[in-house]
Design an enzyme around this catalytic site. Structure first.
Site, PDB file in Angstrom:
ATOM      1  N   ARG A 107      31.363  68.765   2.171  1.00 47.65           N
ATOM      2  CA  ARG A 107      31.105  70.083   2.139  1.00 47.65           C
ATOM      3  C   ARG A 107      31.385  70.842   3.505  1.00 47.65           C
ATOM      4  NH1 ARG A 107      26.983  68.945  -1.674  1.00 47.65           N
ATOM      5  NH2 ARG A 107      27.402  69.701  -3.594  1.00 47.65           N
ATOM      6  N   ARG A 165      36.554  68.139   1.741  1.00 47.04           N
ATOM      7  CA  ARG A 165      36.820  69.333   0.748  1.00 47.04           C
ATOM      8  C   ARG A 165      37.037  70.568   1.575  1.00 47.04           C
ATOM      9  NH1 ARG A 165      32.521  71.658  -3.289  1.00 47.04           N
ATOM     10  NH2 ARG A 165      31.436  72.430  -1.453  1.00 47.04           N
ATOM     11  N   ASN A 220      28.064  70.357 -10.857  1.00 46.98           N
ATOM     12  CA  ASN A 220      27.329  71.643 -10.832  1.00 46.98           C
ATOM     13  C   ASN A 220      27.789  72.896 -11.264  1.00 46.98           C
ATOM     14  OD1 ASN A 220      25.863  69.638  -9.342  1.00 46.98           O
ATOM     15  ND2 ASN A 220      26.565  70.234  -7.113  1.00 46.98           N
ATOM     16  N   ASP A 221      29.029  73.092 -10.624  1.00 50.88           N
ATOM     17  CA  ASP A 221      29.906  74.234 -11.178  1.00 50.88           C
ATOM     18  C   ASP A 221      30.458  74.019 -12.607  1.00 50.88           C
ATOM     19  OD1 ASP A 221      29.655  76.404  -9.213  1.00 50.88           O
ATOM     20  OD2 ASP A 221      30.809  74.965  -8.006  1.00 50.88           O
ATOM     21  N   HIS A 226      22.138  75.423  -3.981  1.00 52.95           N
ATOM     22  CA  HIS A 226      22.368  74.599  -2.666  1.00 52.95           C
ATOM     23  C   HIS A 226      21.056  74.236  -1.927  1.00 52.95           C
ATOM     24  CE1 HIS A 226      26.380  76.016  -3.641  1.00 52.95           C
ATOM     25  NE2 HIS A 226      26.505  74.590  -3.175  1.00 52.95           N
ATOM     26  N   CYS A 251      31.085  64.257  -8.013  1.00 53.36           N
ATOM     27  CA  CYS A 251      30.546  64.556  -6.623  1.00 53.36           C
ATOM     28  C   CYS A 251      29.209  65.661  -6.801  1.00 53.36           C
ATOM     29  CB  CYS A 251      31.518  64.769  -5.687  1.00 53.36           C
ATOM     30  SG  CYS A 251      32.323  66.255  -5.978  1.00 53.36           S
ATOM     31  N   GLU A 274      36.004  71.308 -11.653  1.00 53.60           N
ATOM     32  CA  GLU A 274      34.615  71.873 -11.653  1.00 53.60           C
ATOM     33  C   GLU A 274      34.605  73.187 -12.474  1.00 53.60           C
ATOM     34  OE1 GLU A 274      33.213  72.820  -7.981  1.00 53.60           O
ATOM     35  OE2 GLU A 274      34.900  73.570  -6.791  1.00 53.60           O
ATOM     36  N   ARG A 318      23.899  78.715 -12.052  1.00 53.90           N
ATOM     37  CA  ARG A 318      23.396  77.319 -11.616  1.00 53.90           C
ATOM     38  C   ARG A 318      21.930  77.603 -10.731  1.00 53.90           C
ATOM     39  NH1 ARG A 318      27.679  74.995  -7.469  1.00 53.90           N
ATOM     40  NH2 ARG A 318      26.093  74.087  -6.417  1.00 53.90           N
TER      41      ARG A 318
HETATM   42  C1  PEP Z   1      29.673  70.944  -7.805  1.00 53.76           C
HETATM   43  O1  PEP Z   1      30.116  72.106  -7.978  1.00 53.76           O
HETATM   44  O2  PEP Z   1      29.488  70.297  -8.457  1.00 53.76           O
HETATM   45  C2  PEP Z   1      29.976  70.440  -6.333  1.00 53.76           C
HETATM   46  C3  PEP Z   1      29.913  69.441  -5.861  1.00 53.76           C
HETATM   47  O3  PEP Z   1      30.404  71.655  -5.442  1.00 53.76           O
HETATM   48  P1  PEP Z   1      29.292  72.531  -4.921  1.00 53.76           P
HETATM   49  O4  PEP Z   1      28.032  72.273  -5.258  1.00 53.76           O
HETATM   50  O5  PEP Z   1      29.175  72.537  -3.414  1.00 53.76           O
HETATM   51  O6  PEP Z   1      29.563  73.782  -5.447  1.00 53.76           O
HETATM   52 MG    MG Z   2      31.245  73.409  -6.810  1.00 50.44          MG
END
Ligand code: PEP
Ligand code: MG
Length: 540
Positions: free
Chosen positions: A296, A332, A453-454, A189, A501, A430, A464
């Site tokens: 977010r 979200r 990402n997830d 993050h 996203c 995700e 991650r």
């Molecule tokens: C993701 O997981 O790709 C996502 C956009 O959510 P976050 O990065 O907030 O977990």
């Molecule tokens: Mg995520």
């Protein structure tokens, strides 16, 4: 000295170093001697005075800028710092020959536990505040200054072992020139926030950061993943040259800011922004955002000590809805857990927080937290084109349960005579489970948004945030691409939109692949939008 790591957010910057003493400080000494008791008690009282003075100044500054509610929070912190019960707890321990830096943490823990046990939700949430202020006193006693970003007055490069979202969210706008962290990856993050803020970040530099913490000046190159501490004249000149070149590159992309991106055969790809707070909306529009692909909302809950009320959330969501007008804004719902703690909510300790009580799982278990958010979104939808999206879904059952709570909230609001707006509901894809069940989920969704990402971390079983796993932190992996193909096919068959996203949406090398697989929307940190539009426009 040179620190090399992962270039997690592009750009270059040079500035003074700022090292926040974040988190629970490790006491330098546990014990003192009999003769040290009196002088150490005096040091403790002096530290209390310094910390209280600093927090009081912050409260004044906030009040002067009209942030009355936030100022009240800092006033309450001053009271905690000066609390006589805390002082006597520390005095007793110091007389038992515990060092004051250890004693204040121990007394703070005891004091916090008393708060946490209270039935009143508001008072229970004060436990985190107690920990926060006692950590500040302990850090002050060890000469490490404040543990709070409030002290960041001059724009600086932040050096830290790691930076949690709750910490980055506290940095006043414009004060961070860049981030250098020992831990982290491109999809941590801290990296995501740096990209949204448009500042460079070098993460995962490893233990060598320890040796750089006394640097006065830091030059950071987020493209190469390089940071230089106390740079010489030649290095400074080199950074100046690079900075000029990057500014020229950005200027050359300006003409793409407000174009509608279409591939050469005319496929329209919407390019939207990821937001972490309502205050980013205007900047995002200026970068050319055609909507918000991911708001977010948990960052709204994190940048403060108390949970925002339904009305405060309504204000934040309405502000974004109004700013974007007819353009879609995907809100979200709360995605807490994993590396995102929620101040004011006691989260259980978990061995594997990324496999734990996060996202929709927590929301469904805590309707007291979830329903005010859903109500706020429904009310704010009266002012624009809001959509709601649920994170971390693994099956249709969760989606149906979340939608049922949304409908329940709507019915309540209607019975109260409150104004509401229509909202489409969608799912974040995700988890591999959601990708595999995409056909079924599509029957219950108005849109999908792929959280790469997830999706990458769960598909490749690669944390991650772990700096050793770089190769396994990219969506450009056959297993992940196969899942994305499957998700796009399910969305196509059901006739619904499918966006991305996750961070892959803004990566130049991934954009052609994602569009080729059938993605219809790309959402990213706003400064990346003009380049993404250019890449899409040149696709054939
Ligand atoms: C993701 O997981 O790709 C996502 C956009 O959510 P976050 O990065 O907030 O977990
Ligand atoms: Mg995520």
């Amino acid at each position: 000295m040179k620190l090399t790591g992962i270039g997690a957010s592009e750009g270059v910057a040079v500035g003074p170093a700022f090292v926040p003493a974040t988190g629970r400080p490790e006491p330098e000494r546990e014990r003192i001697t009999e003769g040290e008791v009196e002088p150490e008690l005096q040091r403790f009282h002096a530290a209390v005075e310094t910390v209280a003075g600093r927090l009081g100044q912050t409260a004044e500054r906030l009040r002067a800028s009209g942030s009355e509610d936030e100022a009240d929070i800092f006033d309450a912190h001053v009271e905690l710092v000066e609390d006589p019960e805390l002082a006597s707890g520390v005095e007793e321990r110091v007389r038992d020959l515990q060092s004051p830096e250890a004693a204040v943490l121990a007394a703070g823990e005891e004091f916090a536990a008393e708060f946490a046990a209270m039935d009143d939700e508001y008072l229970a949430a004060r436990a985190d505040d107690v920990r926060d202020v006692t950590q500040q006193i302990s850090a002050e006693l060890m000469g490490r200054g404040t543990s709070d970003f409030e002290a960041l007055q001059t724009p600086s490069v932040v050096l830290a072992k790691s930076l949690a979202p709750s910490e980055t969210a506290r940095i006043p706008k414009g004060r961070a020139l860049g981030f250098v962290t020992a831990e982290g990856s491109r999809t941590s993050h801290v990296s995501i926030m740096a990209r949204s803020m448009g500042i460079p970040a070098v993460v995962g530099v490893g233990p060598s950061l320890e040796e750089a913490l006394d640097a006065k000046t830091v030059a950071i190159d987020g493209n190469e993943g390089l940071a230089v501490t106390d740079p010489d004249a030649q290095t400074l000149a080199e950074f100046e040259r690079m900075s000029g070149e990057l500014a020229d590159e950005r200027a050359a992309l300006d003409e793409y800011r407000h174009v509608e991106a279409r591939t050469s055969e005319g496929r329209r790809i919407e390019v939207a922004a990821n937001l972490g707070s309502a205050s980013e909306a205007e900047d995002a529009l200026a970068w050319g955002a055609e909507g918000v692909g991911l708001f977010r909302t948990e960052f709204l809950f994190m940048e403060r000590d108390m949970l925002p009320s339904e009305d405060e959330q309504y204000e934040a969501y309405s502000a974004v809805a109004r700013a974007f007008g007819e353009k879609p804004v995907i809100v979200r719902t709360l995605d807490v857990g994993g590396d995102k703690d929620l101040p004011g909510v006691d989260q259980p300790h978990e061995e594997n927080p990324f496999l734990g009580w996060r996202g929709i799982r927590m929301s469904l278990d805590t309707p007291d937290l979830f329903k005010p958010q859903l109500r706020a979104i429904l009310r704010a939808a009266a002012h624009g084109n809001l959509k709601v999206m649920f994170p971390m879904v693994v099956d249709v059952e969760e989606l149906k349960a979340a939608k049922a709570l949304l409908e329940e909230s709507r019915a309540e609001l209607e019975a109260e005579g409150a104004e509401t707006g229509e909202v489409e509901t969608g799912v974040m894809i995700e988890t591999p489970a959601a990708a595999v069940c995409a056909d079924e989920l599509a029957q219950e969704s108005a849109f999908f948004s792929i959280g790469t990402n997830d999706l990458v971390q769960y598909t490749l079983a690669a944390d991650r945030g772990n700096e050793r796993l770089g190769r396994l932190q990219s969506a450009d992996h056959p297993a992940v691409l196969a899942l994305i193909r499957r998700i796009c096919e399910a969305a196509g068959a059901a006739g619904i939109q499918v966006g991305v996203c996750g961070e892959a949406a803004g990566e130049p090398s991934m954009i052609p692949k994602l569009v080729g697989l059938g993605v219809t929307e790309l959402s990213m940190g706003a400064p990346s939008i003009p380049r993404a539009k250019k890449i899409v426009s040149e696709l054939r």
